[in-house]
Design a protein around this motif. Structure first.
Motif, PDB file in Angstrom:
ATOM      1  N   GLU A  93       0.848  -1.180   0.000  1.00  0.00           N
ATOM      2  CA  GLU A  93       0.000   0.000   0.000  1.00  0.00           C
ATOM      3  C   GLU A  93       0.886   1.234   0.000  1.00  0.00           C
ATOM      4  N   ASN A  94       0.737   2.102  -0.985  1.00  0.00           N
ATOM      5  CA  ASN A  94       1.528   3.314  -1.041  1.00  0.00           C
ATOM      6  C   ASN A  94       1.055   4.297   0.015  1.00  0.00           C
ATOM      7  N   ILE A  95       2.002   5.014   0.603  1.00  0.00           N
ATOM      8  CA  ILE A  95       1.656   6.011   1.602  1.00  0.00           C
ATOM      9  C   ILE A  95       1.396   7.334   0.906  1.00  0.00           C
ATOM     10  N   ASP A  96       0.243   7.916   1.154  1.00  0.00           N
ATOM     11  CA  ASP A  96      -0.086   9.221   0.590  1.00  0.00           C
ATOM     12  C   ASP A  96       0.462  10.291   1.522  1.00  0.00           C
ATOM     13  N   LEU A  97       1.510  10.984   1.077  1.00  0.00           N
ATOM     14  CA  LEU A  97       2.133  11.990   1.931  1.00  0.00           C
ATOM     15  C   LEU A  97       1.325  13.275   1.985  1.00  0.00           C
ATOM     16  N   GLY A  98       0.466  13.471   1.004  1.00  0.00           N
ATOM     17  CA  GLY A  98      -0.430  14.617   1.021  1.00  0.00           C
ATOM     18  C   GLY A  98       0.242  15.955   0.742  1.00  0.00           C
ATOM     19  N   TYR A  99      -0.534  17.025   0.862  1.00  0.00           N
ATOM     20  CA  TYR A  99      -0.074  18.397   0.634  1.00  0.00           C
ATOM     21  C   TYR A  99      -0.563  19.287   1.765  1.00  0.00           C
ATOM     22  N   PRO A 100       0.142  20.376   2.023  1.00  0.00           N
ATOM     23  CA  PRO A 100       1.428  20.770   1.435  1.00  0.00           C
ATOM     24  C   PRO A 100       2.555  19.894   1.987  1.00  0.00           C
ATOM     25  N   ILE A 101       3.680  19.885   1.267  1.00  0.00           N
ATOM     26  CA  ILE A 101       4.836  19.107   1.698  1.00  0.00           C
ATOM     27  C   ILE A 101       6.111  19.828   1.277  1.00  0.00           C
ATOM     28  N   ILE A 102       7.123  19.755   2.131  1.00  0.00           N
ATOM     29  CA  ILE A 102       8.435  20.335   1.837  1.00  0.00           C
ATOM     30  C   ILE A 102       9.364  19.227   1.356  1.00  0.00           C
ATOM     31  N   GLY A 103      10.052  19.461   0.251  1.00  0.00           N
ATOM     32  CA  GLY A 103      11.080  18.532  -0.219  1.00  0.00           C
ATOM     33  C   GLY A 103      12.433  19.208  -0.137  1.00  0.00           C
ATOM     34  N   THR A 104      13.473  18.472   0.256  1.00  0.00           N
ATOM     35  CA  THR A 104      14.824  19.044   0.329  1.00  0.00           C
ATOM     36  C   THR A 104      15.821  18.149  -0.398  1.00  0.00           C
ATOM     37  N   ASP A 105      16.873  18.773  -0.891  1.00  0.00           N
ATOM     38  CA  ASP A 105      17.953  18.022  -1.542  1.00  0.00           C
ATOM     39  C   ASP A 105      19.207  18.890  -1.532  1.00  0.00           C
ATOM     40  N   GLU A 106      20.356  18.282  -1.860  1.00  0.00           N
ATOM     41  CA  GLU A 106      21.597  19.051  -1.878  1.00  0.00           C
ATOM     42  C   GLU A 106      22.369  18.797  -3.167  1.00  0.00           C
ATOM     43  N   SER A 107      23.316  19.685  -3.458  1.00  0.00           N
ATOM     44  CA  SER A 107      24.171  19.541  -4.635  1.00  0.00           C
ATOM     45  C   SER A 107      25.581  19.989  -4.271  1.00  0.00           C
ATOM     46  N   GLY A 108      26.561  19.363  -4.919  1.00  0.00           N
ATOM     47  CA  GLY A 108      27.957  19.722  -4.676  1.00  0.00           C
ATOM     48  C   GLY A 108      28.676  18.780  -3.737  1.00  0.00           C
ATOM     49  N   LYS A 109      27.953  17.828  -3.158  1.00  0.00           N
ATOM     50  CA  LYS A 109      28.554  16.896  -2.199  1.00  0.00           C
ATOM     51  C   LYS A 109      29.680  16.084  -2.839  1.00  0.00           C
ATOM     52  N   GLY A 110      29.510  15.706  -4.108  1.00  0.00           N
ATOM     53  CA  GLY A 110      30.520  14.886  -4.776  1.00  0.00           C
ATOM     54  C   GLY A 110      31.432  15.665  -5.694  1.00  0.00           C
ATOM     55  N   ASP A 111      31.347  17.001  -5.644  1.00  0.00           N
ATOM     56  CA  ASP A 111      32.169  17.856  -6.503  1.00  0.00           C
ATOM     57  C   ASP A 111      33.324  18.459  -5.701  1.00  0.00           C
ATOM     58  N   TYR A 112      34.535  18.264  -6.181  1.00  0.00           N
ATOM     59  CA  TYR A 112      35.704  18.789  -5.473  1.00  0.00           C
ATOM     60  C   TYR A 112      35.683  20.317  -5.425  1.00  0.00           C
ATOM     61  N   PHE A 113      35.427  20.929  -6.562  1.00  0.00           N
ATOM     62  CA  PHE A 113      35.351  22.383  -6.622  1.00  0.00           C
ATOM     63  C   PHE A 113      33.917  22.852  -6.361  1.00  0.00           C
ATOM     64  N   GLY A 114      33.802  24.069  -5.866  1.00  0.00           N
ATOM     65  CA  GLY A 114      32.490  24.682  -5.717  1.00  0.00           C
ATOM     66  C   GLY A 114      31.871  24.474  -4.357  1.00  0.00           C
ATOM     67  N   PRO A 115      30.733  25.124  -4.126  1.00  0.00           N
ATOM     68  CA  PRO A 115      30.082  25.095  -2.815  1.00  0.00           C
ATOM     69  C   PRO A 115      29.269  23.837  -2.583  1.00  0.00           C
ATOM     70  N   LEU A 116      28.775  23.697  -1.372  1.00  0.00           N
ATOM     71  CA  LEU A 116      27.738  22.719  -1.047  1.00  0.00           C
ATOM     72  C   LEU A 116      26.442  23.513  -0.949  1.00  0.00           C
ATOM     73  N   VAL A 117      25.441  23.100  -1.694  1.00  0.00           N
ATOM     74  CA  VAL A 117      24.179  23.842  -1.723  1.00  0.00           C
ATOM     75  C   VAL A 117      23.032  22.922  -1.322  1.00  0.00           C
ATOM     76  N   SER A 118      22.226  23.373  -0.381  1.00  0.00           N
ATOM     77  CA  SER A 118      21.000  22.666  -0.011  1.00  0.00           C
ATOM     78  C   SER A 118      19.819  23.529  -0.401  1.00  0.00           C
ATOM     79  N   ALA A 119      18.735  22.885  -0.798  1.00  0.00           N
ATOM     80  CA  ALA A 119      17.540  23.643  -1.161  1.00  0.00           C
ATOM     81  C   ALA A 119      16.310  22.920  -0.651  1.00  0.00           C
ATOM     82  N   GLY A 120      15.299  23.699  -0.349  1.00  0.00           N
ATOM     83  CA  GLY A 120      14.017  23.147   0.073  1.00  0.00           C
ATOM     84  C   GLY A 120      12.906  23.888  -0.637  1.00  0.00           C
ATOM     85  N   ILE A 121      11.811  23.201  -0.845  1.00  0.00           N
ATOM     86  CA  ILE A 121      10.678  23.832  -1.518  1.00  0.00           C
ATOM     87  C   ILE A 121       9.391  23.251  -0.966  1.00  0.00           C
TER      88      ILE A 121
END
Length: 313
Positions: A93-121
């Motif tokens: 049975e799939n869980i219905d997470l419903g709305y509204p909902i915040i999702g978060t993720d990050e970028s740059g974790k595996g990149d030697y150069f550049g910043p670490l960026v997290s975002a949420g929406i």
């Protein structure tokens, strides 16, 4: 019946999740086409059954849990963290997470150069449909140019319902070194970024649920949440980017990363490649030749093994 290894693997995985959340899990016993075991907490005890169907898929039967808070919590824990990481397991049975909902993720974790960026929406059902219409999906499946194009559209659709947290390479190195002294690891830094994004969004809109990719220890993000975030239901699961809120956050985070690494490349008049490839090492050495080792901490994440290759004598 002989026990299929995946049945016992599923049992062990469920057991590790539930015991980490203060449930007791008995040893399993074999039944027709599967196995069953008891799950207990205080004076409450119920049975979970795991079956293998004719196609070889594994199914989990929650019917003996009946209803109630413990039953709901157990199913949420297993469905959120266990099934998505095991092969050929079908969610009953799939869980219905419903709305509204915040999702978060990050970028740059595996990149030697550049910043670490997290975002949420934070999205509602209407925003979700708009994001799907413009082609939002996990940023790892998109080209850089498409990410930059979509990020602007996502920002326009979501207006003040998102947050982007950027940690520059210099600040990243400072925090990483501080955490090392405190016997903490990279997950602490990653969790802080996710939690900060959630907190900033909660300062703008009301939301009771957030979803993020699963950390090695689920408590990392939860422990970094402040007053408003402590009241939110945080769901962590493997491949969370399949949820459109997380996919949209991944696009915002990657777009900011791409913009910043381009800015650093222009500032130092040297291409700073993405990832941690041989080209990264080669250009890292060129950077050190021109700007010196000390300046490297302003553009790169120094704890990467790449650093040893870049500055080797």
């Amino acid at each position: 019946m002989e026990k299929d290894n995946r049945l016992s693997e599923t049992y062990e995985h469920i057991k590790s999740i539930l015991t980490a959340n203060n449930f007791s899990v008995s040893e399993y016993r074999l039944i027709d086409y599967g196995l069953q075991f008891k799950v207990s907490i205080l004076d409450w005890s119920r049975v979970i059954r795991v079956y293998q169907n004719k196609k070889g898929n594994i199914k989990i039967d929650y019917s003996q849990l009946k209803n109630g808070n413990y039953a709901t919590k157990i199913q949420n824990l297993i469905e959120g963290k266990s099934l998505s990481s095991l092969p050929n397991i079908q969610k009953k049975e799939n869980i219905d997470l419903g709305y509204p909902i915040i999702g978060t993720d990050e970028s740059g974790k595996g990149d030697y150069f550049g910043p670490l960026v997290s975002a949420g929406i934070c999205i509602d059902e209407q925003i979700s449909k708009k994001l799907a219409t413009i082609g939002v999906k996990d940023s790892k499946k998109l080209t850089d140019s498409k990410i930059l194009e979509l990020a602007q559209k996502v920002a326009n659709i979501c207006l003040d319902r998102y947050a982007i947290i950027e940690i520059s390479p210099e600040k990243y190195n400072e925090l990483y070194e501080q955490f090392q002294r405190e016997n903490k690891n990279l997950n602490t830094l990653l969790a802080w970024g996710h939690a900060k994004a959630i907190e900033e969004i909660l300062g703008k809109v009301d939301c009771n649920v957030a979803i993020a990719d699963q950390f090695a220890d689920e408590r990392f993000i939860q422990s970094k949440l402040q007053e408003k975030g402590k009241r939110i239901k945080l769901i962590q699961m493997h491949k969370a980017e399949q949820h459109i809120a997380v996919a949209a956050a991944s696009i915002l985070a990657r777009a900011r990363f791409l913009e910043k690494i381009s800015k650093l490349s222009n500032e130092y008049k040297l291409d700073l490649p993405k990832g941690a490839s041989h080209k990264v090492i080669e250009n890292g050495r060129k950077f050190v030749d021109v700007h010196g080792e000390e300046a490297l901490r302003k553009v790169a994440k120094l704890h990467f093994k790449t650093t040893a290759e870049v500055i080797r004598k």
